[in-house]
Design a protein around this motif. Sequence first.
Motif, PDB file in Angstrom:
ATOM      1  N   LYS A 197      35.880 -40.836 -22.660  1.00 33.82           N
ATOM      2  CA  LYS A 197      35.140 -40.899 -21.393  1.00 33.82           C
ATOM      3  C   LYS A 197      35.091 -42.330 -20.869  1.00 33.82           C
ATOM      4  O   LYS A 197      34.036 -42.909 -20.600  1.00 33.82           O
ATOM      5  CB  LYS A 197      33.730 -40.320 -21.543  1.00 33.82           C
ATOM      6  N   ASN A 228      30.865 -41.440 -18.869  1.00 28.98           N
ATOM      7  CA  ASN A 228      30.075 -40.316 -19.383  1.00 28.98           C
ATOM      8  C   ASN A 228      28.760 -40.123 -18.636  1.00 28.98           C
ATOM      9  O   ASN A 228      28.228 -39.018 -18.583  1.00 28.98           O
ATOM     10  CB  ASN A 228      29.811 -40.488 -20.884  1.00 28.98           C
ATOM     11  N   VAL A 229      28.219 -41.203 -18.065  1.00 27.92           N
ATOM     12  CA  VAL A 229      26.963 -41.107 -17.313  1.00 27.92           C
ATOM     13  C   VAL A 229      27.185 -41.779 -15.958  1.00 27.92           C
ATOM     14  O   VAL A 229      27.415 -42.985 -15.888  1.00 27.92           O
ATOM     15  CB  VAL A 229      25.798 -41.799 -18.054  1.00 27.92           C
ATOM     16  N   LYS A 230      27.101 -41.017 -14.879  1.00 23.82           N
ATOM     17  CA  LYS A 230      27.401 -41.565 -13.557  1.00 23.82           C
ATOM     18  C   LYS A 230      26.401 -42.624 -13.126  1.00 23.82           C
ATOM     19  O   LYS A 230      26.747 -43.567 -12.417  1.00 23.82           O
ATOM     20  CB  LYS A 230      27.437 -40.439 -12.518  1.00 23.82           C
ATOM     21  N   THR A 231      25.149 -42.483 -13.564  1.00 21.06           N
ATOM     22  CA  THR A 231      24.112 -43.416 -13.111  1.00 21.06           C
ATOM     23  C   THR A 231      24.001 -44.647 -14.002  1.00 21.06           C
ATOM     24  O   THR A 231      23.228 -45.538 -13.707  1.00 21.06           O
ATOM     25  CB  THR A 231      22.751 -42.697 -13.077  1.00 21.06           C
ATOM     26  N   SER A 232      24.742 -44.680 -15.099  1.00 22.83           N
ATOM     27  CA  SER A 232      24.656 -45.820 -16.013  1.00 22.83           C
ATOM     28  C   SER A 232      26.032 -46.061 -16.619  1.00 22.83           C
ATOM     29  O   SER A 232      26.551 -45.223 -17.347  1.00 22.83           O
ATOM     30  CB  SER A 232      23.633 -45.552 -17.122  1.00 22.83           C
ATOM     31  N   GLU A 308      22.930 -43.102 -26.874  1.00 23.43           N
ATOM     32  CA  GLU A 308      23.390 -42.101 -25.938  1.00 23.43           C
ATOM     33  C   GLU A 308      22.905 -42.433 -24.520  1.00 23.43           C
ATOM     34  O   GLU A 308      21.963 -43.200 -24.339  1.00 23.43           O
ATOM     35  CB  GLU A 308      22.885 -40.715 -26.349  1.00 23.43           C
ATOM     36  N   MET A 309      23.578 -41.832 -23.545  1.00 19.97           N
ATOM     37  CA  MET A 309      23.244 -42.037 -22.127  1.00 19.97           C
ATOM     38  C   MET A 309      23.404 -43.494 -21.719  1.00 19.97           C
ATOM     39  O   MET A 309      22.755 -43.992 -20.798  1.00 19.97           O
ATOM     40  CB  MET A 309      21.825 -41.553 -21.831  1.00 19.97           C
ATOM     41  N   ASN A 310      24.280 -44.224 -22.426  1.00 21.40           N
ATOM     42  CA  ASN A 310      24.605 -45.617 -22.124  1.00 21.40           C
ATOM     43  C   ASN A 310      23.395 -46.544 -22.193  1.00 21.40           C
ATOM     44  O   ASN A 310      23.320 -47.548 -21.485  1.00 21.40           O
ATOM     45  CB  ASN A 310      25.283 -45.730 -20.755  1.00 21.40           C
ATOM     46  N   ASN A 336      15.416 -45.358 -19.657  1.00 24.65           N
ATOM     47  CA  ASN A 336      16.322 -44.439 -18.976  1.00 24.65           C
ATOM     48  C   ASN A 336      16.649 -44.855 -17.548  1.00 24.65           C
ATOM     49  O   ASN A 336      17.511 -44.258 -16.906  1.00 24.65           O
ATOM     50  CB  ASN A 336      15.766 -43.013 -18.999  1.00 24.65           C
TER      51      ASN A 336
END
Length: 454
Positions: A197, A228-232, A308-310, A336
């Motif tokens: 990703k 993998n995370v569009k916002t981060s 996870e979630m950058n 977050n």
Amino acid sequence: HYVQDPKGVAIYDGKAVFNNKIHLSNQGFYGDGSLNFMTTFIESKKLDFYPDSVNCITRSFEMLAVNEGNLSYPYVTVDVLSMRLNMERCKMLLKTIEHPMMMYVNSDFSGLARLDSTGFFGNGRLNVEKAKIDSKYFTFKEMDLTADSSKFTVMAGFGNSESFVATNYRSAIDYITRHGSFQGIDNTSRLRFPLNKVNSNLSNVEWFIDNQMVAITGDERSWLKTTNVKTSVIDFALTQCDFDLTSFVISAYDTKVISLADVKINPPERIINIRRDTKIDTIQEVAISIVDKDYKHKFEEATVYFDEMNRYHAHGFMYYSNKHKGIEFADIHSDNKGFTTAISHVREDDGFTIGMHFNFYGDLTLTAEEKNLIFNGDFQIKTKCGTDYKWFKSKHNIKEIIISDINDLSKHSDKTLTIALNDLDHNSGVFYDPVKKRFYTSFMSEETYKNPNK
């Protein structure tokens, strides 16, 4: 009519040779047999002859390899093809139907192809081992090929999963050295690592076919970013990485900066591994910077764990003075929303001082949106005369401190307190606001307040 000469009969001014059976009727002029053109040998049940061309669906097709002077093309074999031979231009057009053309070693081509006096060219897809190249501009030579404006894809080996994709790159494959080279064409050229990703604009790709390895390089403008995370997004500024096509691990070299959440991480010169699903190995001995237009926070000797979630968490040291060993922040993390908070605890025996005037122990908190640290703990006024002031509790942001327990100071005599506050030599940095009836500090300042009422 059957051709009597076993060598066949020359047709179209000797440009081709036909053998076997010829039909002429109200159904047209066609042949059932074989046709030789240049180094090709074609068999078909129906070769339609026209004044300037021949059309057919082949039963078998074979082209012998050539490498003479400027003319070079590979050995090719296939059963069923659509073939059109333009005799006026000496050009053969081929289109695969059921099966691909077999060529080179463990390679095949599907699509449109052209053979003429300048070479063998293609528009379609070439499969090489577990990789594929899509292009409208193939040039096939005896043991190598090139493709302009191509898409290079390596399959993962399970299902329809892709492991590596290079879009808008010039391709070159050498079957003797078993090596592929891919050059980015312009700023739209992109690399994708679907299993990891991750995307990148690194411009040069070297594919070592037998080693199942890709080596990738770029320049000072190159980057590698997570998807993998569009916002981060985790953004690597780097000039080199390798990709293992069996373990699917990206090994990043010469990484200048990693941008994550609101921090920039400066790693040492070592490999950073990015695994499937953007799992990044822990990195140590790095510097972490939070940079605002008006200030900068920096942690050194840090260890960073990628979550996870950058998001991330870390621990490291902040050095605020050459006289001190540094503050250890055991908890540095992003939330977050991508904002960093760092927490530290200073013990009484650490000998922590603020400027020239205060000792401190307690909790320190740093938030990325604030320039100053939040001090929440016990303070003690320092004096050159050696007066042993008691500790007092407070919570503040180092610009200004509101002393919460006046009684701790009031236990000293007025005379002692006045000397502590106003003596130029002592320079305690504390002053009193008679309106608010509060004591304040002047941290990091050489200013003295000779009159407590100011």
